[in-house]
Design a protein around this motif. Structure first.
Motif, short mmCIF file in Angstrom:
data_model
loop_
_atom_site.label_atom_id
_atom_site.label_comp_id
_atom_site.label_asym_id
_atom_site.label_seq_id
_atom_site.Cartn_x
_atom_site.Cartn_y
_atom_site.Cartn_z
N ALA A 22 -4.15 1.45 0.44
CA ALA A 22 -2.74 1.19 0.07
C ALA A 22 -2.64 1.33 -1.28
N ILE A 23 -3.33 0.70 -2.26
CA ILE A 23 -3.27 0.57 -3.67
C ILE A 23 -3.51 2.10 -4.01
N ARG A 26 -0.40 4.49 -3.31
CA ARG A 26 0.85 4.13 -3.49
C ARG A 26 1.49 5.02 -4.72
N LEU A 162 3.37 -1.43 -1.39
CA LEU A 162 2.09 -1.42 -0.67
C LEU A 162 2.62 -1.30 0.88
#
Ligand SMILES: Cc1cc2nc3c(=O)[nH]c(=O)nc-3n(C[C@H](O)[C@H](O)[C@H](O)COP(=O)(O)O)c2cc1C
Length: 205
Positions: A22-23, A26, A162
């Protein structure tokens, strides 16, 4: 139970994307499809932004200086933006994980106008608006409270980014708007200061 409250599905604490993914994925997105989002997706986003994360109901998903919690979250949506929820401005009730209708009607165009006509504000099905009540934090920390409130909105904003990414949705943090106009569009009193508008929806590929 108050019948004007819309109780959201409970948030899940398991997802299919790792935190690291997710990081890594993003990104600020400014192109959304008009497709609706589900109540479960909205539930997840609001929980990530400011929801309760301990069983005694005191602490939240984002840190807060002295647990003074100055942030209030509003959801702006159009017709068919969120499955089963009509167009309007809703306030997120953190303790009960529910929404209360604050104003009926679609104000996304007015909101975009208050934010230098950033058109993705009305193209996205939902806009999350994070407002602050500075006095909650200033009461404890005086002038330094202002700095703390600004730091905190960053925590909430990153969680929304996120969580949206993990759900296959997208967002962009918007800080360019006229405070007074946004407050008027949201029908809020002077003590509320809008800090971020975050459109949320499915990214157009
Ligand atoms: C405080 C702040 C204010 C921002 N305001 C806007 C804005 O008004 N409009 C916009 O399109 N993007 C805005 N952004 C998003 C940035 O443009 C974006 O984060 C930057 O281009 C880096 O891209 P990335 O988020 O995909 O990594 C803002 C970001 C931050 C942190």
């Amino acid at each position: 139970m108050d019948s004007s409250q819309i109780h959201l599905p409970p948030p899940s604490q398991k997802g299919s994307l790792s935190l690291e993914e997710a990081i890594a994925r993003r990104r600020s997105v400014r192109d959304f499809t008009p497709e609706s989002i589900s109540q479960s997706q909205l539930s997840q986003i609001l929980w990530a932004a400011q929801g309760i994360s301990n069983t005694r109901g005191r602490y939240r998903t984002v840190p807060s200086a002295g647990a003074t919690y100055p942030l209030e979250i509003f959801v702006v949506c159009g017709r068919n933006s969120i499955d089963g929820i009509s167009d309007g401005i809703y306030q997120y009730n953190i303790g009960s994980h529910s929404l209360t209708l604050h104003y009926a009607g679609d104000v996304r165009r007015e909101l975009a106008r208050a934010a230098l006509d950033q058109e993705f504000i009305y193209e996205a099905p939902v806009d999350i608006v994070i407002c602050a009540l500075y006095e909650r934090t200033a009461m404890r920390y005086g002038d330094r409270g202002e700095r703390y409130v600004h730091i905190e909105v960053g925590h909430a904003g990153q969680n929304i980014y996120l969580q949206a990414t993990a759900l296959g949705l997208a967002t962009v943090a918007i800080g360019a708007f006229y405070d007074e106009q946004v407050r008027e569009v949201l029908r809020l009193g002077k003590k509320y200061r809008p800090l971020y508008i975050m459109p949320v929806g499915k990214p157009s590929l």
